[in-house]
Design a protein around this motif. Structure first.
Motif, PDB file in Angstrom:
ATOM      1  N   GLU A 119       0.870  -1.161   0.250  1.00  0.00           N
ATOM      2  CA  GLU A 119       0.138  -0.264   0.108  1.00  0.00           C
ATOM      3  C   GLU A 119       0.833   1.048  -0.072  1.00  0.00           C
ATOM      4  O   GLU A 119       0.467   2.249  -0.407  1.00  0.00           O
ATOM      5  CB  GLU A 119      -0.838   0.113   0.793  1.00  0.00           C
ATOM      6  CG  GLU A 119      -1.661   1.174   0.783  1.00  0.00           C
ATOM      7  CD  GLU A 119      -3.006   0.516   2.057  1.00  0.00           C
ATOM      8  OE1 GLU A 119      -4.643   1.145   2.055  1.00  0.00           O
ATOM      9  OE2 GLU A 119      -2.896  -0.218   2.829  1.00  0.00           O
ATOM     10  N   PHE A 120       1.973   1.228   0.926  1.00  0.00           N
ATOM     11  CA  PHE A 120       2.768   2.600   0.760  1.00  0.00           C
ATOM     12  C   PHE A 120       3.789   2.057   1.948  1.00  0.00           C
ATOM     13  O   PHE A 120       4.243   1.830   2.772  1.00  0.00           O
ATOM     14  CB  PHE A 120       1.932   3.917   1.424  1.00  0.00           C
ATOM     15  CG  PHE A 120       2.072   4.603   1.557  1.00  0.00           C
ATOM     16  CD1 PHE A 120       2.049   5.793   0.236  1.00  0.00           C
ATOM     17  CD2 PHE A 120       3.109   5.915   2.608  1.00  0.00           C
ATOM     18  CE1 PHE A 120       3.127   6.596  -0.091  1.00  0.00           C
ATOM     19  CE2 PHE A 120       3.414   7.073   2.359  1.00  0.00           C
ATOM     20  CZ  PHE A 120       3.099   8.037   1.202  1.00  0.00           C
ATOM     21  N   PHE A 121       4.917   3.090   0.970  1.00  0.00           N
ATOM     22  CA  PHE A 121       6.340   2.928   1.980  1.00  0.00           C
ATOM     23  C   PHE A 121       6.678   4.194   2.655  1.00  0.00           C
ATOM     24  O   PHE A 121       7.123   4.864   1.298  1.00  0.00           O
ATOM     25  CB  PHE A 121       7.848   2.478   1.163  1.00  0.00           C
ATOM     26  CG  PHE A 121       8.742   2.495   1.870  1.00  0.00           C
ATOM     27  CD1 PHE A 121       8.740   0.785   1.890  1.00  0.00           C
ATOM     28  CD2 PHE A 121       9.647   3.248   2.017  1.00  0.00           C
ATOM     29  CE1 PHE A 121      10.183   0.339   2.860  1.00  0.00           C
ATOM     30  CE2 PHE A 121      10.911   2.988   2.337  1.00  0.00           C
ATOM     31  CZ  PHE A 121      11.231   1.412   2.679  1.00  0.00           C
ATOM     32  N   TYR A 122       6.704   4.774   3.438  1.00  0.00           N
ATOM     33  CA  TYR A 122       7.089   5.415   4.134  1.00  0.00           C
ATOM     34  C   TYR A 122       8.279   6.425   3.706  1.00  0.00           C
ATOM     35  O   TYR A 122       9.499   5.728   3.756  1.00  0.00           O
ATOM     36  CB  TYR A 122       7.143   5.877   5.652  1.00  0.00           C
ATOM     37  CG  TYR A 122       6.277   4.810   6.108  1.00  0.00           C
ATOM     38  CD1 TYR A 122       4.484   6.156   5.941  1.00  0.00           C
ATOM     39  CD2 TYR A 122       5.499   3.527   6.596  1.00  0.00           C
ATOM     40  CE1 TYR A 122       3.060   5.337   6.417  1.00  0.00           C
ATOM     41  CE2 TYR A 122       3.741   3.304   6.584  1.00  0.00           C
ATOM     42  CZ  TYR A 122       3.199   4.479   6.628  1.00  0.00           C
ATOM     43  OH  TYR A 122       1.943   3.854   6.893  1.00  0.00           O
ATOM     44  N   HIS A 123       8.091   7.565   3.418  1.00  0.00           N
ATOM     45  CA  HIS A 123       9.951   8.584   3.462  1.00  0.00           C
ATOM     46  C   HIS A 123       9.835   9.881   4.718  1.00  0.00           C
ATOM     47  O   HIS A 123       8.759  10.339   4.365  1.00  0.00           O
ATOM     48  CB  HIS A 123       9.991   8.754   1.912  1.00  0.00           C
ATOM     49  CG  HIS A 123       9.214   7.850   0.477  1.00  0.00           C
ATOM     50  ND1 HIS A 123      11.257   7.232   0.243  1.00  0.00           N
ATOM     51  CD2 HIS A 123       9.493   7.045   0.078  1.00  0.00           C
ATOM     52  CE1 HIS A 123      10.918   5.908  -0.189  1.00  0.00           C
ATOM     53  NE2 HIS A 123       9.377   5.922  -0.661  1.00  0.00           N
ATOM     54  N   ALA A 124      10.737  10.256   4.578  1.00  0.00           N
ATOM     55  CA  ALA A 124      10.476  11.377   5.361  1.00  0.00           C
ATOM     56  C   ALA A 124      10.535  12.393   3.855  1.00  0.00           C
ATOM     57  O   ALA A 124      10.687  14.233   4.371  1.00  0.00           O
ATOM     58  CB  ALA A 124      12.563  11.105   5.782  1.00  0.00           C
ATOM     59  N   GLN A 125      10.670  12.665   3.066  1.00  0.00           N
ATOM     60  CA  GLN A 125      10.800  13.013   2.200  1.00  0.00           C
ATOM     61  C   GLN A 125      10.161  12.862   0.202  1.00  0.00           C
ATOM     62  O   GLN A 125      11.054  11.664  -0.086  1.00  0.00           O
ATOM     63  CB  GLN A 125      11.955  14.372   1.345  1.00  0.00           C
ATOM     64  CG  GLN A 125      13.451  14.749   2.933  1.00  0.00           C
ATOM     65  CD  GLN A 125      14.434  15.636   2.251  1.00  0.00           C
ATOM     66  OE1 GLN A 125      14.385  15.222   1.222  1.00  0.00           O
ATOM     67  NE2 GLN A 125      14.549  16.047   3.074  1.00  0.00           N
ATOM     68  N   GLY A 126       9.761  13.485  -0.274  1.00  0.00           N
ATOM     69  CA  GLY A 126       8.995  13.470  -1.029  1.00  0.00           C
ATOM     70  C   GLY A 126       7.824  12.769  -1.303  1.00  0.00           C
ATOM     71  O   GLY A 126       7.052  12.605  -2.544  1.00  0.00           O
ATOM     72  N   ALA A 127       6.599  13.128  -0.382  1.00  0.00           N
ATOM     73  CA  ALA A 127       5.901  12.085   0.050  1.00  0.00           C
ATOM     74  C   ALA A 127       5.079  13.112   0.516  1.00  0.00           C
ATOM     75  O   ALA A 127       5.255  14.350   0.299  1.00  0.00           O
ATOM     76  CB  ALA A 127       5.483  10.275   0.173  1.00  0.00           C
ATOM     77  N   ASP A 128       3.762  11.862   2.006  1.00  0.00           N
ATOM     78  CA  ASP A 128       3.395  12.967   2.879  1.00  0.00           C
ATOM     79  C   ASP A 128       3.771  13.389   3.479  1.00  0.00           C
ATOM     80  O   ASP A 128       3.985  14.800   4.253  1.00  0.00           O
ATOM     81  CB  ASP A 128       2.887  11.715   3.186  1.00  0.00           C
ATOM     82  CG  ASP A 128       3.054  11.005   4.239  1.00  0.00           C
ATOM     83  OD1 ASP A 128       4.108  10.195   3.973  1.00  0.00           O
ATOM     84  OD2 ASP A 128       2.222  10.278   4.852  1.00  0.00           O
ATOM     85  N   VAL A 129       5.006  12.956   3.600  1.00  0.00           N
ATOM     86  CA  VAL A 129       5.725  13.448   5.457  1.00  0.00           C
ATOM     87  C   VAL A 129       5.974  14.734   4.933  1.00  0.00           C
ATOM     88  O   VAL A 129       7.065  14.655   3.437  1.00  0.00           O
ATOM     89  CB  VAL A 129       6.017  12.822   6.094  1.00  0.00           C
ATOM     90  CG1 VAL A 129       7.298  13.048   7.210  1.00  0.00           C
ATOM     91  CG2 VAL A 129       6.006  11.593   6.466  1.00  0.00           C
ATOM     92  N   GLY A 130       5.978  15.958   5.443  1.00  0.00           N
ATOM     93  CA  GLY A 130       6.755  17.693   5.574  1.00  0.00           C
ATOM     94  C   GLY A 130       6.115  18.335   3.857  1.00  0.00           C
ATOM     95  O   GLY A 130       6.218  19.426   3.167  1.00  0.00           O
ATOM     96  N   PHE A 131       5.338  17.723   3.685  1.00  0.00           N
ATOM     97  CA  PHE A 131       3.979  18.136   2.374  1.00  0.00           C
ATOM     98  C   PHE A 131       3.989  19.866   2.553  1.00  0.00           C
ATOM     99  O   PHE A 131       3.742  19.979   2.029  1.00  0.00           O
ATOM    100  CB  PHE A 131       3.215  17.287   1.675  1.00  0.00           C
ATOM    101  CG  PHE A 131       2.675  17.214   0.517  1.00  0.00           C
ATOM    102  CD1 PHE A 131       3.534  18.380  -1.128  1.00  0.00           C
ATOM    103  CD2 PHE A 131       1.530  17.592   0.423  1.00  0.00           C
ATOM    104  CE1 PHE A 131       2.531  18.336  -1.546  1.00  0.00           C
ATOM    105  CE2 PHE A 131       0.139  18.488  -0.471  1.00  0.00           C
ATOM    106  CZ  PHE A 131       0.930  18.362  -1.270  1.00  0.00           C
TER     107      PHE A 131
END
Length: 420
Positions: A119-131
Motif C-alpha cells: 500500500e505505501f512505503f514511508y519517506h521522510a521527503q517526497g511524499a506525505d511527510v513534510g508536504f
C-alpha cells in the motif's frame, strides 16, 4: 489450491478477490482480528483471533509502532500454528502486511508462497511527510529517524514475500528496489456497472434549521468526500476556499461527507487550537466568521454515509472535489469517475494516473484556494464542459479500473502465478 488470506479488517482490499477465489473451487481461509461470530463469508472460512497484550506503557515512541506489529504478528502466529495443527497447509498466503500480522507466517509454513499488498512505503521527503508546511514536524531529523523504524515492518516482509501487488503505479513507486520489481500494479477494482450515472437521482436531507429539502440533478451541488475530515485529504484547503466559493456560486449547495476522527496523520493538539479536538471544528471555527448565515445554510455536513446513500450522493454531484497529500489514492475518487462526476482534484502525484487536466477532470495546486474556487466555479457554469469531463472520466474508469473486466481477472491471474 489452498489459500490463506490475512487482513486485520477482512475483507478489506480482498473483498472481491476472496470470494472469487472460493468460486473457482479453491479452499479459502481468512484470518482476521475483527470480532465476529460468523465462521463463513461468501465461501470463505473465517478464523478470528486476538492479541493477548497491548503496547508496553512508556515504551520509546519510535518503537511503539513496531511493537504493536510484533504483538499482532505473534497473535497471528499462534492462530496459524493452531490451523496447522488442524491439518491446514496453504499453498499461497495473501496478506495485507500493514499491521504486522503476516510477519512470522513463513515460520509456520515455509513452503507457502507469500504475496503482500503493497500500500505505501514511508519517506521522510517526497511524499506525505513534510508536504504541508502548516503541520511540519518540529524536529524533521527525529521524524526521519522514526520513519526509518516505521518501515521495519515493510523491510522484514521483503525478506519473506515472494511477490507484491499495489493498486497504483505511484504507490508502487514508493517502494525501494529491488523489491519494487516484484510488485504487480493491479487496482482493487471499481464496479462500474453499479456505479454509473443516474439522471433521475434525488437525495433528501434536512437543513440545520430542520427544513426538509430534496435535491436533484437540476440543483447545483458541490461534493467533498473523506473517510474522516482531515488535512491529509485537503479538508483545511477546501474549508478555506468555502467563503469565496459560496460567494461566487450563490445557488450551490455544498455536501461534505466524512467523520470527525483521524484516519491519517496526527490528531490536532487541543492546546494549539483553543481546546478544539477535531479538524472539522477547528477549520469551521476558522472560516465561519467569513461566511454570512445565508451562505452557511447551504453547507451540509453529512457525517459518514452508508454506501447505499453514498452512491446517490456522487450521482447527484454537479462538481466533485477531491484533494490529497502525496499518499494513498482513495477509492472515492475512482468511484466518482465511474458515475461520471465532473472532478476538480489536487495537482498531486497520486491523481496523475487518473485525472488528466482538461481530459478526465481539472487539477489545481493543492494549497491554491483561489485556483480551486476558479476551477469549481467555472465548471458549475459550464454544463457542456461538465458533461464532456464526466463522460471522459467514466470511460477512463471503465477502461482502467473496472472490476469485472480488468482488475479482478488480473488479480486472479496474479494469485495463480504466485502459486506457480
Amino acid at each position: 489450491m489452498k489459500i490463506l488470506l490475512i487482513h486485520q479488517n477482512f475483507p478489506g482490499q480482498f473483498k472481491h478477490l476472496a470470494p472469487a477465489l472460493a468460486q473457482q473451487g479453491h479452499t479459502v481461509v481468512a484470518m482476521t482480528m475483527q470480532k465476529t461470530e460468523a465462521r463463513q463469508w461468501q465461501g470463505v472460512r473465517l478464523v478470528p483471533y486476538a492479541a493477548s497484550r497491548g503496547t508496553t506503557p512508556n515504551v520509546h515512541p519510535w518503537v511503539a509502532d513496531f511493537e504493536t506489529k510484533v504483538i499482532r504478528g505473534e497473535a497471528c502466529l499462534r492462530a496459524a500454528r493452531q490451523l496447522k495443527a488442524e491439518g491446514f497447509a496453504p499453498d499461497v498466503i495473501l496478506a495485507h502486511p500493514g499491521w504486522g500480522e503476516s510477519l512470522f507466517l513463513k515460520e509456520v509454513w515455509p513452503q507457502a508462497r507469500l504475496g503482500i499488498y503493497c500500500e505505501f512505503f514511508y519517506h521522510a521527503q517526497g511524499a506525505d511527510v513534510g508536504f504541508d508546511p502548516e503541520f511540519a514536524s518540529p524536529d524533521p531529523v527525529a521524524e526521519a529517524a522514526r520513519l526509518r523504524l516505521k518501515n521495519l515492518n515493510n523491510l522484514l516482509h521483503f525478506d519473506v514475500a515472494d511477490a507484491g501487488i499495489s493498486p497504483t503505479h505511484w504507490q508502487a513507486s514508493t517502494f525501494p528496489a529491488p523489491f519494487r520489481d516484484r510488485i504487480a500494479v493491479i487496482h482493487d477494482g471499481i464496479d462500474t456497472e453499479a456505479l454509473q450515472p443516474n439522471p433521475a437521482v434525488s437525495l433528501a436531507l434536512h437543513t440545520a434549521s430542520g427544513q426538509a429539502i430534496t435535491l436533484t440533478r437540476a440543483d447545483p451541488v458541490i461534493t467533498f468526500v473523506n473517510r474522516n475530515l482531515e488535512p491529509y485529504r485537503g479538508f483545511h484547503v477546501f474549508m478555506r476556499a468555502l467563503p469565496e466559493l459560496l460567494k461566487r456560486c450563490p445557488t450551490a449547495r455544498v455536501l461534505i461527507v466524512g467523520g470527525n476522527d483521524v484516519s491519517y496523520g496526527a490528531r490536532p493538539d487541543p492546546q494549539r487550537y483553543g481546546g478544539l479536538r477535531s479538524w472539522r471544528d477547528i477549520f469551521t471555527a476558522e472560516v465561519r466568521p467569513q461566511i454570512p448565515d445565508a451562505d452557511w445554510a447551504r453547507v451540509h455536513f453529512l457525517g459518514n454515509l452508508p454506501y447505499q446513500h453514498f452512491i446517490p450522493l456522487l450521482q447527484l454531484s454537479t462538481v466533485h472535489v477531491y484533494l490529497t497529500y502525496p499518499f494513498v489514492l482513495s477509492w472515492s475518487l475512482l468511484e466518482a469517475m465511474s458515475v461520471g462526476c465532473a472532478i476538480v482534484g489536487s495537482d498531486t502525484a497520486p491523481l496523475h494516473e487518473a485525472i488528466r487536466h482538461g481530459e478526465t477532470g481539472r487539477l489545481a495546486p493543492f494549497f491554491d484556494t483561489e485556483a480551486l474556487v476558479r476551477e469549481v466555479a467555472a465548471l458549475l457554469n459550464d454544463p457542456a464542459e461538465r458533461a464532456r469531463l464526466g463522460a471522459n472520466a467514466r470511460a477512463f474508469a471503465k477502461a482502467h479500473y473496472d472490476l469485472k473486466t480488468r482488475c479482478l481477472p488480473r488479480q486472479l491471474a496474479w494469485a495463480q502465478a504466485l502459486a506457480g
